[in-house]
Scaffold this motif. Structure first.
Motif, PDB file in Angstrom:
ATOM      1  N   GLY A  33       0.909  -1.103   0.071  1.00  0.00           N
ATOM      2  CA  GLY A  33       0.012  -0.047   0.067  1.00  0.00           C
ATOM      3  C   GLY A  33       1.033   1.237  -0.038  1.00  0.00           C
ATOM      4  O   GLY A  33       2.235   1.337   0.063  1.00  0.00           O
ATOM      5  N   PHE A  35       1.702   3.138   2.114  1.00  0.00           N
ATOM      6  CA  PHE A  35       2.639   3.489   3.527  1.00  0.00           C
ATOM      7  C   PHE A  35       3.417   2.378   3.581  1.00  0.00           C
ATOM      8  O   PHE A  35       4.034   2.287   4.610  1.00  0.00           O
ATOM      9  CB  PHE A  35       1.737   3.901   4.433  1.00  0.00           C
ATOM     10  CG  PHE A  35       0.707   4.991   4.271  1.00  0.00           C
ATOM     11  CD1 PHE A  35       1.190   6.243   3.909  1.00  0.00           C
ATOM     12  CD2 PHE A  35      -0.870   4.603   4.180  1.00  0.00           C
ATOM     13  CE1 PHE A  35       0.063   7.008   3.410  1.00  0.00           C
ATOM     14  CE2 PHE A  35      -1.932   5.574   3.790  1.00  0.00           C
ATOM     15  CZ  PHE A  35      -1.302   6.714   3.683  1.00  0.00           C
ATOM     16  N   ASP A  36       3.651   1.317   2.757  1.00  0.00           N
ATOM     17  CA  ASP A  36       4.539   0.310   2.864  1.00  0.00           C
ATOM     18  C   ASP A  36       6.091   0.717   2.452  1.00  0.00           C
ATOM     19  O   ASP A  36       6.358   0.549   1.442  1.00  0.00           O
ATOM     20  CB  ASP A  36       4.405  -0.845   2.110  1.00  0.00           C
ATOM     21  CG  ASP A  36       3.117  -1.708   2.800  1.00  0.00           C
ATOM     22  OD1 ASP A  36       3.141  -1.744   4.074  1.00  0.00           O
ATOM     23  OD2 ASP A  36       1.992  -2.142   2.271  1.00  0.00           O
ATOM     24  N   GLY A  37       6.614   1.700   3.169  1.00  0.00           N
ATOM     25  CA  GLY A  37       8.054   2.085   2.884  1.00  0.00           C
ATOM     26  C   GLY A  37       9.162   1.112   3.540  1.00  0.00           C
ATOM     27  O   GLY A  37       8.922   0.052   4.013  1.00  0.00           O
ATOM     28  N   LEU A  41       5.800   1.603  10.177  1.00  0.00           N
ATOM     29  CA  LEU A  41       5.246   2.563  10.950  1.00  0.00           C
ATOM     30  C   LEU A  41       4.434   1.815  12.212  1.00  0.00           C
ATOM     31  O   LEU A  41       4.019   0.940  12.104  1.00  0.00           O
ATOM     32  CB  LEU A  41       4.111   3.245  10.205  1.00  0.00           C
ATOM     33  CG  LEU A  41       4.590   4.179   8.755  1.00  0.00           C
ATOM     34  CD1 LEU A  41       3.473   4.459   8.140  1.00  0.00           C
ATOM     35  CD2 LEU A  41       5.604   5.075   9.224  1.00  0.00           C
TER      36      LEU A  41
END
Lengths: 307, 536
Positions: A33, A35-37, A41
């Motif tokens: 997604g 925010f999957d860096g 998180l």
């Protein structure tokens, strides 16, 4: 003809809706997604971010929220570039991409058609060979390599042109990127034009025209060029959309502010808003171009009539 | 005669004026990616830090060597128990619209950072502050409970949950920057659009063209403006490293913040002295999934780790001389006195190590004839691929057959987080210079509501009670030497457990034009523009 055009425009609406729907759900099926860096998180922060972008809602609700906004002309926020929403990014980048693509398109089409005619008329003589060679170079060398080579040659060694970057209104910054974009396009057009011109020059009506005593120029201008343009015209629509979407490498290597790169990078970053926004934009461009090509076709070819 | 003199003088003055404007110093900096935002609460990358850290300044800031020095605060006091920090702000500091920077701006900023609605990715870096985590998790809804208070307009008091020896380091991070309260209250998230933005740092942002550049100009109201030489900065967006090097060679960039590793030799030969390759606080490693067979077997983990010939990776495979990593805390990390951890096996010859690895694998039931097949996942990138291929070759003789699997970044990390891998590539750049920042990567996950466990960045799900308890002790230990001792013990335990395979320590790769002075190599790779000067 007008009725036909209107019907085509109206039929674009359901097509658009279907495309948006398919695109929306395919994007969500892909793993990962926005925010999957590289870093995980904390769950609370992730939950906050997901809530911020409505990603915590059931997918079908998200879909209706998106379509609801879309109908009001709102393409929503970008999840990866926070300072701008999708409409703003398109408003900044698209005019640039369009300018660059149209410049390349006009130059490439003009050069391509002319070169094709010259080559066809001089079939198997030196202008033909020169053309074939230039075409080969344009088609064989991938654009990122061509960009790097031109950058090195004109930017680093000769220092005639800037090696990249963009200064508003400065045409010299466009020379190398437009060359890279236009070259393969001109190459394809000239090949199409050459082939179809050779074919037309061998037809009976051209022979008839010549036997009436018309000179080369008149034969070409009055009888040969228009029919020979047909295959070129049917290529122009896809060709322009290719120029508009294919500017990724050029924009990235020269550091230009267009939107071609969003097409790829946003998909990799799962920036759903930008992917959908650019897809919708390109969809409308391609639909419009196809319509224009069909209409031009009718004008060029007496056998084609639309009702 | 008089007239002639007057005219001459005027001409001279005019010429001087013209020459100063003509010689306005512009720094052309290559900056990699496009900023995701200009809001210090929303950014997360080093390329964003370069832009944001030039336009906003926190209570403390970085000097040319990236050490913490007074920023907006001219001085501070720390209570004896290490829990209360009292900062005294400078006189006359202001935002570029003329509004004074007050203690209230800092209180507002920390509250906004922790506000769940802000959804700040890096909020957790300031969790040492009292009640920060609870507010960020939504457990406390009264933001005034946060341990940041304005005693008056000029005094900021920060209270911590527990003594935190690296807290001043953490305050240099952009999550601790102030935001202009008056602007954010008026405009919401739109305060960072270029027409609204205000600055309190040495530069102010004047233009942002996504995909091309961000441009900043010197802030004449900055308290140290007289010592800032560069008038204008372009932060150029360019992710293609080869193109960036071309533009540097064409004279369009003064500083390159990255370059293709395979061009290092060329740069060294043709642009001598311009490449700056320096140790950088970061570790490149492989995680091993210890929740599942077969990597829950320590013998296999040991065999894999000791049979990696790390010495060839920096000089030969990457070409930029990255140093081999045998431990977990990068050399040069602050608050970490004592010898750098080096396992005994690292001093034995490679042949002996391979023999031992073979023996371990045979014990575990695998030989080169009957190899163990493992999948190695990495995110798509040339360098990751080179290393993966090299390691697969090193493991073949000990009886391990590697299947390579690459995916784009989002998919890769999604799989690591889900525990859907055997061996996975990962990397960690320290958020601030402190040993706990890397050791935390190996801490046991915390249980969540609903019975799930949040493993965070501990992808391999390594878990050792002794290790955890040492880290917890260190978190409250005030004596820095004693704390370093605890952390050293923890590192040794994890490395003896072969919790992961450290491979190399990252290096920063800059190319700096001879026109630039004041660029000091440092392990954080932070080089604020105010310390640089450029000559023509």
């Amino acid at each position: 003809m007008l009725g036909y055009a209107l019907r085509r425009v109206l039929s674009a609406i359901p097509i658009a809706l279907i495309a948006v729907t398919i695109c929306f759900f395919i994007l969500r099926v892909a793993p990962g997604g926005p925010f999957d860096g590289e870093r995980a998180l904390p769950p609370t922060v992730l939950a906050n971010l997901r809530a911020h972008y409505n990603l915590d809602q059931p997918l079908i609700i998200q879909y209706f929220i998106y379509v609801g906004r879309l109908l009001q002309g709102d393409l929503g926020p970008s999840m990866v570039i926070d300072g701008f929403n999708v409409s703003q990014l398109i408003a900044i980048g698209f005019p640039f991409t369009l300018t660059m693509a149209m410049t390349a398109f006009v130059i490439a089409t003009a050069i391509g058609i002319l070169a094709g005619i010259v080559a066809a008329v001089n079939q198997n003589k030196w202008p033909d060979y020169v053309l074939v060679l230039t075409v080969m170079v344009g088609v064989i060398i991938p654009n990122f390599l061509m960009a790097a080579l031109l950058q090195l040659w004109f930017g680093v060694y000769l220092r005639w042109l800037p090696a990249g970057g963009w200064v508003n209104g400065s045409w010299v910054h466009l020379v190398l990127p437009v060359t890279v974009l236009a070259w393969p396009h001109a190459a394809r057009i000239s090949r199409l034009m050459r082939g179809s011109m050779i074919e037309v020059l061998g037809t009976n009506y051209v022979r008839t025209a010549r036997s009436k005593g018309l000179g080369q120029r008149l034969v070409l201008a009055r009888h040969a060029i228009k029919p020979a343009l047909l295959p070129v015209v049917s290529y122009l629509g896809p060709g322009l959309s290719y120029l508009l979407t294919g500017s990724l490498a050029v924009e990235q290597i020269f550091g230009l502010p267009g939107i071609g790169k969003y097409f790829i990078t946003a998909a990799l970053n799962r920036d759903y808003g930008i992917v959908l926004g650019t897809t919708i934009l390109y969809m409308f461009i391609i639909l419009a171009l196809n319509l224009i090509v069909d209409l031009v076709y009718a004008w060029l070819d007496p056998k084609v009539r639309y009702r | 005669m008089n007239n002639v003199l007057k005219t001459g003088a005027l001409a001279a003055v005019a010429a001087m004026l013209m020459s100063t404007s003509a010689f306005a110093v512009t720094l052309q900096m290559h900056n990699g990616g496009d900023p995701g935002s200009l809001d210090p609460h929303k950014v997360s990358g080093d390329w964003e830090n370069r832009v944001v850290g030039d336009y906003i300044e926190g209570l403390v800031t970085e000097d040319a060597n990236a050490d913490a020095i007074p920023g907006q605060a001219e001085s501070w006091e720390i209570s004896e128990d290490g829990l209360v920090y009292t900062f005294k702000l400078r006189d006359g500091i202001q935002w570029t619209d003329g509004t004074p920077v007050t203690a209230g701006d800092f209180v507002f900023a920390f509250q906004r950072l922790m506000n769940p609605a802000t959804a700040s990715e890096y909020a957790y870096l300031q969790y040492p502050i009292k009640n920060a985590q609870a507010i960020n998790a939504g457990e406390i809804t009264d933001f005034n409970e946060l341990g940041v208070k304005a005693l008056d307009d000029k005094t900021v008091e920060i209270t911590l949950e527990a003594p935190t020896p690296y807290f001043l380091q953490a305050l240099t991070h952009y999550t601790a920057y102030p935001v202009p309260k008056h602007k954010v209250e008026e405009l919401g998230d739109a305060w960072t659009s270029v027409e609204n933005i205000v600055a309190n740092g040495p530069y102010k942002i004047v233009e942002w063209l996504p995909g091309s550049y961000v441009r900043s100009e010197k802030n004449p109201d900055y308290y140290d403006a007289e010592n800032v030489q560069i008038d204008e900065v372009y932060y150029h967006v360019l992710e293609d490293q080869a193109a960036a090097l071309n533009r540097y060679r064409a004279g369009e960039f003064d500083i390159l913040t990255d370059f293709p590793a395979d061009q290092y030799q060329w740069i060294e030969q043709n642009l001598p002295g311009q490449a700056h390759v320096d140790p950088f606080l970061g570790i490149y490693y492989y995680v091993l999934n210890q929740e599942k067979e077969p990597l829950n077997d320590i013998r296999i983990r040991e065999a894999l780790s000791i049979s990696v010939l790390r010495d060839v990776i920096g000089p030969d495979i990457l070409g930029t001389g990255e140093l081999p990593a045998y431990g977990w805390v990068p050399p040069g990390t602050a608050n970490y006195e004592g010898e750098q951890y080096l396992p005994e096996w690292s001093t034995t010859s490679y042949e002996e190590r391979v023999e031992r690895a073979k023996a371990l694998m045979t014990e575990a039931g695998y030989t080169p004839e009957n190899p163990l097949t493992l999948q190695l996942r990495y995110n798509t990138n040339d360098n990751h691929q080179r290393i993966a291929v090299a390691l697969a070759a090193m493991w073949e003789p000990i009886g391990v057959r590697i299947e390579l699997f690459n995916a784009e970044t989002a998919v890769h990390y999604d799989a690591l987080r889900a525990g859907d891998f055997q061996i996975g590539r990962a990397g960690w750049l320290l958020d601030y210079s402190d040993a706990a920042n890397t050791l935390d990567l190996l801490k046991t996950g915390t249980s969540q509501v609903g019975g799930t466990v949040n493993w965070g960045n501990n992808y391999g799900r390594y878990s050792n009670e002794e290790f955890d308890s040492l880290l917890n002790q260190a978190a409250t230990e005030q004596d820095l030497t004693a704390r370093a001792g605890l952390l050293h013990q923890a590192e040794e335990i994890a490395m003896n457990d072969f919790a992961a395979i450290p491979i190399y320590w990252y290096v920063s790769k800059n190319v700096v034009s001879p026109k630039i002075t004041g660029f000091v190599d440092n392990a954080k790779d932070i080089h604020r523009t105010r310390w640089l000067t450029k000559s023509e």
